[in-house]
Design a protein around this motif. Structure first.
Motif, PDB file in Angstrom:
ATOM      1  N   GLU A 149       0.134  -8.941  -7.961  1.00  0.00           N
ATOM      2  CA  GLU A 149      -1.210  -9.028  -8.556  1.00  0.00           C
ATOM      3  C   GLU A 149      -1.555 -10.453  -8.998  1.00  0.00           C
ATOM      4  N   THR A 150      -0.585 -11.144  -9.596  1.00  0.00           N
ATOM      5  CA  THR A 150      -0.862 -12.471 -10.145  1.00  0.00           C
ATOM      6  C   THR A 150      -0.384 -13.591  -9.224  1.00  0.00           C
ATOM      7  N   PHE A 151       0.860 -13.469  -8.738  1.00  0.00           N
ATOM      8  CA  PHE A 151       1.463 -14.585  -8.001  1.00  0.00           C
ATOM      9  C   PHE A 151       1.025 -14.650  -6.543  1.00  0.00           C
ATOM     10  N   LYS A 152       0.728 -13.487  -5.957  1.00  0.00           N
ATOM     11  CA  LYS A 152       0.401 -13.511  -4.526  1.00  0.00           C
ATOM     12  C   LYS A 152      -0.557 -12.360  -4.179  1.00  0.00           C
ATOM     13  N   PRO A 153      -1.802 -12.435  -4.673  1.00  0.00           N
ATOM     14  CA  PRO A 153      -2.750 -11.380  -4.300  1.00  0.00           C
ATOM     15  C   PRO A 153      -3.200 -11.567  -2.851  1.00  0.00           C
ATOM     16  N   PRO A 154      -3.572 -10.493  -2.153  1.00  0.00           N
ATOM     17  CA  PRO A 154      -4.118 -10.688  -0.801  1.00  0.00           C
ATOM     18  C   PRO A 154      -5.446 -11.442  -0.888  1.00  0.00           C
ATOM     19  N   LYS A 155      -5.821 -12.144   0.182  1.00  0.00           N
ATOM     20  CA  LYS A 155      -7.067 -12.943   0.155  1.00  0.00           C
ATOM     21  C   LYS A 155      -8.266 -12.037  -0.122  1.00  0.00           C
ATOM     22  N   VAL A 156      -8.273 -10.869   0.523  1.00  0.00           N
ATOM     23  CA  VAL A 156      -9.337  -9.892   0.247  1.00  0.00           C
ATOM     24  C   VAL A 156      -8.653  -8.659  -0.350  1.00  0.00           C
ATOM     25  N   GLU A 157      -9.141  -8.249  -1.521  1.00  0.00           N
ATOM     26  CA  GLU A 157      -8.470  -7.153  -2.227  1.00  0.00           C
ATOM     27  C   GLU A 157      -8.294  -5.924  -1.331  1.00  0.00           C
ATOM     28  N   GLY A 158      -7.076  -5.400  -1.316  1.00  0.00           N
ATOM     29  CA  GLY A 158      -6.816  -4.158  -0.587  1.00  0.00           C
ATOM     30  C   GLY A 158      -6.561  -4.329   0.904  1.00  0.00           C
ATOM     31  N   ILE A 159      -6.725  -5.569   1.413  1.00  0.00           N
ATOM     32  CA  ILE A 159      -6.528  -5.772   2.867  1.00  0.00           C
ATOM     33  C   ILE A 159      -5.354  -6.726   3.104  1.00  0.00           C
ATOM     34  N   CYS A 160      -4.449  -6.319   3.978  1.00  0.00           N
ATOM     35  CA  CYS A 160      -3.264  -7.147   4.217  1.00  0.00           C
ATOM     36  C   CYS A 160      -3.639  -8.430   4.969  1.00  0.00           C
ATOM     37  N   ASP A 161      -3.189  -9.575   4.422  1.00  0.00           N
ATOM     38  CA  ASP A 161      -3.458 -10.876   5.067  1.00  0.00           C
ATOM     39  C   ASP A 161      -2.819 -10.947   6.452  1.00  0.00           C
ATOM     40  N   VAL A 162      -1.689 -10.283   6.621  1.00  0.00           N
ATOM     41  CA  VAL A 162      -0.908 -10.444   7.851  1.00  0.00           C
ATOM     42  C   VAL A 162      -1.410  -9.533   8.961  1.00  0.00           C
ATOM     43  N   CYS A 163      -1.602  -8.231   8.659  1.00  0.00           N
ATOM     44  CA  CYS A 163      -1.941  -7.299   9.755  1.00  0.00           C
ATOM     45  C   CYS A 163      -3.313  -6.658   9.603  1.00  0.00           C
ATOM     46  N   GLY A 164      -3.986  -6.893   8.475  1.00  0.00           N
ATOM     47  CA  GLY A 164      -5.346  -6.369   8.316  1.00  0.00           C
ATOM     48  C   GLY A 164      -5.425  -4.910   7.884  1.00  0.00           C
ATOM     49  N   ALA A 165      -4.264  -4.258   7.716  1.00  0.00           N
ATOM     50  CA  ALA A 165      -4.290  -2.837   7.311  1.00  0.00           C
ATOM     51  C   ALA A 165      -4.804  -2.699   5.878  1.00  0.00           C
ATOM     52  N   GLN A 166      -5.343  -1.521   5.572  1.00  0.00           N
ATOM     53  CA  GLN A 166      -5.794  -1.240   4.195  1.00  0.00           C
ATOM     54  C   GLN A 166      -4.915  -0.125   3.658  1.00  0.00           C
ATOM     55  N   ASP A 167      -3.650  -0.456   3.444  1.00  0.00           N
ATOM     56  CA  ASP A 167      -2.669   0.586   3.104  1.00  0.00           C
ATOM     57  C   ASP A 167      -1.648   0.030   2.109  1.00  0.00           C
ATOM     58  N   MET A 168      -2.156  -0.555   1.011  1.00  0.00           N
ATOM     59  CA  MET A 168      -1.244  -1.145   0.027  1.00  0.00           C
ATOM     60  C   MET A 168      -0.500  -0.030  -0.718  1.00  0.00           C
ATOM     61  N   LYS A 169       0.804  -0.262  -0.925  1.00  0.00           N
ATOM     62  CA  LYS A 169       1.621   0.763  -1.579  1.00  0.00           C
ATOM     63  C   LYS A 169       2.404   0.172  -2.742  1.00  0.00           C
ATOM     64  N   ARG A 170       2.537   0.962  -3.804  1.00  0.00           N
ATOM     65  CA  ARG A 170       3.402   0.576  -4.924  1.00  0.00           C
ATOM     66  C   ARG A 170       4.544   1.565  -4.994  1.00  0.00           C
ATOM     67  N   ARG A 171       5.733   1.084  -5.332  1.00  0.00           N
ATOM     68  CA  ARG A 171       6.852   2.001  -5.510  1.00  0.00           C
ATOM     69  C   ARG A 171       6.629   2.843  -6.763  1.00  0.00           C
ATOM     70  N   ALA A 172       6.997   4.132  -6.672  1.00  0.00           N
ATOM     71  CA  ALA A 172       6.800   5.037  -7.804  1.00  0.00           C
ATOM     72  C   ALA A 172       7.581   4.566  -9.033  1.00  0.00           C
ATOM     73  N   ASP A 173       8.679   3.836  -8.800  1.00  0.00           N
ATOM     74  CA  ASP A 173       9.525   3.438  -9.944  1.00  0.00           C
ATOM     75  C   ASP A 173       9.224   2.017 -10.435  1.00  0.00           C
ATOM     76  N   ASP A 174       8.129   1.412  -9.972  1.00  0.00           N
ATOM     77  CA  ASP A 174       7.796   0.053 -10.436  1.00  0.00           C
ATOM     78  C   ASP A 174       6.823   0.068 -11.627  1.00  0.00           C
ATOM     79  N   ASN A 175       6.954   1.054 -12.503  1.00  0.00           N
ATOM     80  CA  ASN A 175       6.136   1.064 -13.729  1.00  0.00           C
ATOM     81  C   ASN A 175       7.004   0.567 -14.892  1.00  0.00           C
ATOM     82  N   ALA A 176       6.336   0.103 -15.983  1.00  0.00           N
ATOM     83  CA  ALA A 176       7.066  -0.588 -17.056  1.00  0.00           C
ATOM     84  C   ALA A 176       8.217   0.247 -17.626  1.00  0.00           C
ATOM     85  N   LYS A 177       7.961   1.553 -17.838  1.00  0.00           N
ATOM     86  CA  LYS A 177       8.991   2.385 -18.476  1.00  0.00           C
ATOM     87  C   LYS A 177      10.239   2.500 -17.584  1.00  0.00           C
TER      88      LYS A 177
END
Ligand code: AMP
Length: 228
Positions: A149-177
């Motif tokens: 989110e801060t260090f390397k956001p995609p150029k256009v929100e939600g769209i992959c810079d490399v392949c153009g897909a609109q399929d951003m995913k977060r790991r279920a276990d990457d929350n603060a708790k």
């Protein structure tokens, strides 16, 4: 037991470090540059969860809580994967071993193949900064490119810079708790492995707080000596 630099023995590298230290990123770099196969037990377990296998069903809740999956399940998954032919040229283990029991089991398994752990590389980072790094990260579900989110956001929100897909995913276990629990598990169960590998002469420490390229350079130097 030390595999040393024997060129006829496929190298086995281990990346150690808390969540967010960059193990996955650097393991992929080592795979591309040196032909070592990246073996991530986290990826293997997530695949088992997604496939709904017996092991996946047992692992799911533990992973969501940020704990460690049983050695029995992890060892079964890893040793099956190690048998596959692509691993014959050498592997970089990312997220394994995580307990002394796993490290001992790995040594035994490698011994039967005439191999040993050549280097256990500790990626040295500041824990507090890691929580921020992990909770802000996400990847493209289509090509696997990593973002933050801060260090390397995609150029256009939600769209992959490399392949153009609109399929951003977060790991279920990457929350603060969950990240806090994962850090606790790292300190309680995985950090003792630094001493384990130091006693065997295999431990190398790399400062992993700085620039990704500089960290990749330090790791490449270690890998070059083992694959020469
Ligand atoms: P990772 O992708 O390496 O961050 O792993 C994600 C989660 O999978 C961890 O928080 C654990 O719940 C589980 N896991 C991955 N590798 C291991 C391992 N070697 N031993 C036990 N649990 C593991």
């Amino acid at each position: 037991m030390d595999g040393g630099n024997q060129p006829n023995i496929a190298p086995v590298l281990i990346l150690l470090g808390p969540p967010g230290a960059g193990k996955g990123t650097q393991a992929r770099m080592l795979e591309e540059k040196f032909g070592l196969v990246q073996l991530s037990t986290g990826d293997l377990l997530r695949a088992a969860v997604a496939a709904g296998t017996e092991a996946g069903l047992q692992a799911k809740e533990v992973m969501e809580a940020g704990g460690l999956v049983s050695d029995e399940i992890v060892l079964a998954i890893l040793s099956d994967r190690l048998e596959e032919p692509d691993c014959a040229n050498g592997v970089v283990l990312d997220g394994f071993p995580r307990t002394t029991g796993q490290a001992e089991a790995l040594d035994k398994l490698l011994f039967t193949k005439g191999q040993a752990v050549n280097a256990a590389i500790s990626l040295e980072v500041d824990d507090v900064k890691m929580v921020f790094r992990v909770t802000g990260r996400f990847t493209c579900g289509a090509c696997g490119e990593g973002y933050h989110e801060t260090f390397k956001p995609p150029k256009v929100e939600g769209i992959c810079d490399v392949c153009g897909a609109q399929d951003m995913k977060r790991r279920a276990d990457d929350n603060a708790k969950t990240v806090m629990s994962r850090l606790d598990a790292y300190h309680a169960q995985t950090a003792p492995l630094l001493a384990y590998y130091a006693e065997r002469g295999a431990l190398k420490k790399v400062d992993a707080m700085g620039d990704i390229g500089a960290i990749a350079g330090a790791l490449s130097k270690i890998a070059e000596r083992l694959t020469a």
